[in-house]
Design a protein around this motif. Sequence first.
Motif, PDB file in Angstrom:
ATOM      1  N   TYR A 198       0.865  -1.173   0.000  1.00 35.10           N
ATOM      2  CA  TYR A 198       0.000   0.000   0.000  1.00 35.10           C
ATOM      3  C   TYR A 198       0.904   1.226   0.000  1.00 35.10           C
ATOM      4  O   TYR A 198       1.545   1.530   0.992  1.00 35.10           O
ATOM      5  N   VAL A 208      -1.080  -0.962  -4.299  1.00 37.84           N
ATOM      6  CA  VAL A 208      -2.232  -0.084  -4.145  1.00 37.84           C
ATOM      7  C   VAL A 208      -1.730   1.338  -3.980  1.00 37.84           C
ATOM      8  O   VAL A 208      -0.804   1.596  -3.207  1.00 37.84           O
ATOM      9  N   VAL A 216      -3.223  -0.451  -8.487  1.00 37.97           N
ATOM     10  CA  VAL A 216      -4.648  -0.585  -8.206  1.00 37.97           C
ATOM     11  C   VAL A 216      -5.087   0.608  -7.361  1.00 37.97           C
ATOM     12  O   VAL A 216      -4.428   0.933  -6.365  1.00 37.97           O
ATOM     13  N   GLU A 242      -9.528   2.423  -3.735  1.00 38.23           N
ATOM     14  CA  GLU A 242     -10.938   2.045  -3.620  1.00 38.23           C
ATOM     15  C   GLU A 242     -11.175   0.571  -3.931  1.00 38.23           C
ATOM     16  O   GLU A 242     -12.213   0.025  -3.571  1.00 38.23           O
ATOM     17  N   ARG A 243     -10.244  -0.075  -4.615  1.00 36.69           N
ATOM     18  CA  ARG A 243     -10.415  -1.483  -4.994  1.00 36.69           C
ATOM     19  C   ARG A 243      -9.628  -2.432  -4.091  1.00 36.69           C
ATOM     20  O   ARG A 243      -9.463  -3.595  -4.413  1.00 36.69           O
ATOM     21  N   LEU A 244      -9.179  -1.941  -2.966  1.00 35.45           N
ATOM     22  CA  LEU A 244      -8.386  -2.748  -2.034  1.00 35.45           C
ATOM     23  C   LEU A 244      -9.119  -4.014  -1.617  1.00 35.45           C
ATOM     24  O   LEU A 244      -8.513  -5.072  -1.485  1.00 35.45           O
ATOM     25  N   ASP A 245     -10.441  -3.923  -1.461  1.00 37.85           N
ATOM     26  CA  ASP A 245     -11.217  -5.081  -1.008  1.00 37.85           C
ATOM     27  C   ASP A 245     -11.327  -6.183  -2.057  1.00 37.85           C
ATOM     28  O   ASP A 245     -11.744  -7.293  -1.748  1.00 37.85           O
ATOM     29  N   GLU A 246     -10.919  -5.936  -3.301  1.00 34.51           N
ATOM     30  CA  GLU A 246     -10.985  -6.925  -4.376  1.00 34.51           C
ATOM     31  C   GLU A 246      -9.698  -7.750  -4.498  1.00 34.51           C
ATOM     32  O   GLU A 246      -9.636  -8.669  -5.302  1.00 34.51           O
ATOM     33  N   ILE A 247      -8.678  -7.407  -3.726  1.00 31.31           N
ATOM     34  CA  ILE A 247      -7.367  -8.032  -3.890  1.00 31.31           C
ATOM     35  C   ILE A 247      -7.189  -9.171  -2.883  1.00 31.31           C
ATOM     36  O   ILE A 247      -7.335  -8.962  -1.684  1.00 31.31           O
ATOM     37  N   ALA A 271     -11.754  -0.466   4.002  1.00 28.16           N
ATOM     38  CA  ALA A 271     -11.751  -1.444   2.912  1.00 28.16           C
ATOM     39  C   ALA A 271     -11.941  -2.869   3.438  1.00 28.16           C
ATOM     40  O   ALA A 271     -11.986  -3.816   2.658  1.00 28.16           O
TER      41      ALA A 271
END
Length: 192
Positions: free
Chosen positions: A112, A136, A151, A154-159, A182
């Motif tokens: 991150y 991220v 990435v 906002e898309r952290l929860d998809e990883i 997230a």
Amino acid sequence: MDQQEIRTLKILEQMDAGHPPSQRALAESLNVSLGLVNSFIKRLVSKGYFKATHIPRNRIKYILTPQGAAEKTRLTYEYIKYSFGFYQDARQRLSSLLKGLEEKGVRQIAFYGVSDIAEIAYMCLHETSMELVAVVGGPESRNFFFNDRIVPAERLDEIPFDALLVTVMDPGKEILDEIERAGVSRDQVALF
């Protein structure tokens, strides 16, 4: 090396360039007030690092003196020494941190933050068997980190990852809150 020496070095470098910038441009590049740049330059002139000469249209031209060139060389050496020490310390800390995560069973890791710390962590990661699954970054980040697409936060929860290494120096509450929002559990987060 302190902040004042770094600013002095930057001013000496920029004023020694072929077309030295205006004090306003210097203030913007150093992220300080115009008044502070003006006082810095006056101090450097009084120390004999520059000679000030008037040119047409009420402008002043600054010429680097031999004493100023010597100070620029000294500060450049100190900056390189400081940077190398920072790199060695960061590499040692990150290597130890990553090996500790590997020993805990982490196989997939995400970073991150897109920073110098992330680049050093990337090199240290190659000394482990872990896989970097994502980098991220916030909205101000570039598009790529080495060959990997960055990435959006906002898309952290998809990883899918086992651990999230925060590769930002002194992350503030805002970053840690964003990670928490997230849905990343605190025990998955590793701080530099």
